[in-house]
Design an enzyme around this catalytic site. Sequence first.
Site, PDB file in Angstrom:
ATOM      1  CD  GLU A 198      21.966  94.643 106.477  1.00 46.97           C
ATOM      2  OE1 GLU A 198      21.352  94.511 105.398  1.00 46.97           O
ATOM      3  OE2 GLU A 198      22.718  95.605 106.711  1.00 46.97           O
ATOM      4  CD  GLU A 315      26.712  95.361 107.311  1.00 45.46           C
ATOM      5  OE1 GLU A 315      26.367  96.161 106.397  1.00 45.46           O
ATOM      6  OE2 GLU A 315      26.431  94.154 107.308  1.00 45.46           O
TER       7      GLU A 315
END
Length: 419
Positions: A198, A315
């Site tokens: 991320e 995710e």
Amino acid sequence: MKLWGVVFYLFYFFQHVKAYEISDGFIKTKGVHFMLNGSPFYANGFNAYWLMYIGSDQSQRDKVSSALQDAASHGLTVGRTWAFSDGGYSPLQYYPGSYNENMFQGLDFAISEAGKNEIKLILSLVNNYNDFGGKKQYVDWAKSQGQSLTSEDDFFKNDVVKNYFKNHIKAVLTRRNSITGIAYKDDPTIMAWELMNEPRCQSDPSGSTMQAWITELASYIKSIDSNHLVEAGLEGFYGHSDAQKQQFNPNFQVGTDFIANNQIPEIDFATVHSYPDQWLTGADDDAQLNFLTDWLKVHIQDAQSILKKPLIFAEFGKTYKGPGFTPEQRDLVFTTVYSYIFWSARGGGAAAGGLFWQLMAEGMDSFRDGYEIIFSESPSVSDIILQQSKRLNKIRKMYARLRNLEKWKRARDRINHGN
């Protein structure tokens, strides 16, 4: 005699093609598809960031084996895990260039066990966040050596910090597995390298800092390892390259750009994360589900028509710690994500799989975060996961049959033209 000659030629042809296409077992890309040994590959899978950490403890390794066996029994083909732990307690990297051999052996074990269970791994190389060190630890290391740095985002710009990270990349990619004897860069069990979990650079909302960093680091990985795919680790937020698409973002900017970042040639496929329950905390379940539906649709469309690269929803999940949680709500999130992936894949589209957060084994209570899936505890969502694996496997077999039919037609035409 002529008939036997045709049979012999076809036998020779297919044996030759098969031998050629078995190749090396590495996942490749072809347009918007992943390919494995010449056939489409779909990534129904999971996250298990803890594999290296648990694998480093001989007395706990059965949990790694158990989780991977459970994953395989549910038809899961890809796992995503950390290949980093920088500074702090029981790290992989004590400080730049100094490694904890015991922790590396934990990663060796995880890769070895994944290979035994025919599961491919995506290995992430650093964290955006402070957990397990992350970019802050790299910046702190550089500051301790006299670098004048003022922000964690200097991780993306400072040459000393970038060299620290490049050295870590090289250490991981050239690591020789103590169990299998195979260097990571030569191991087909590994599907891809992820630059960062991320990545965010909020100090530069224009996205130019992140674009330059991804370009440089992805190219660096490719200079060492030509076998594996590379992806950036993005959450999927839209940036300035398509300002109109920013309406699909949650109401914040993080300095990344789903379109521009994934158009970098050395980035082989796109990733998207999805957490409406975190990003839209004031919204009810219906509003969060509507966001999720739009999020799925727009990213699949853009991967298909603009990026022309495979897409993984790397995710997703729903926490049971949220207000008013019911298992049915989580089941609906999984069903929604899986349905859009299936519809895209069935039509030959770019959506190639989803990795739920997160798979755990029994007896790991201290690792629970509200999103964990333990198959024995969650029968309804476990069945949804299994059914998705079966659906994607049917698509894979369908395309493999079509491909074999096309090969047969080409062989027949070659014989006919030869006569």
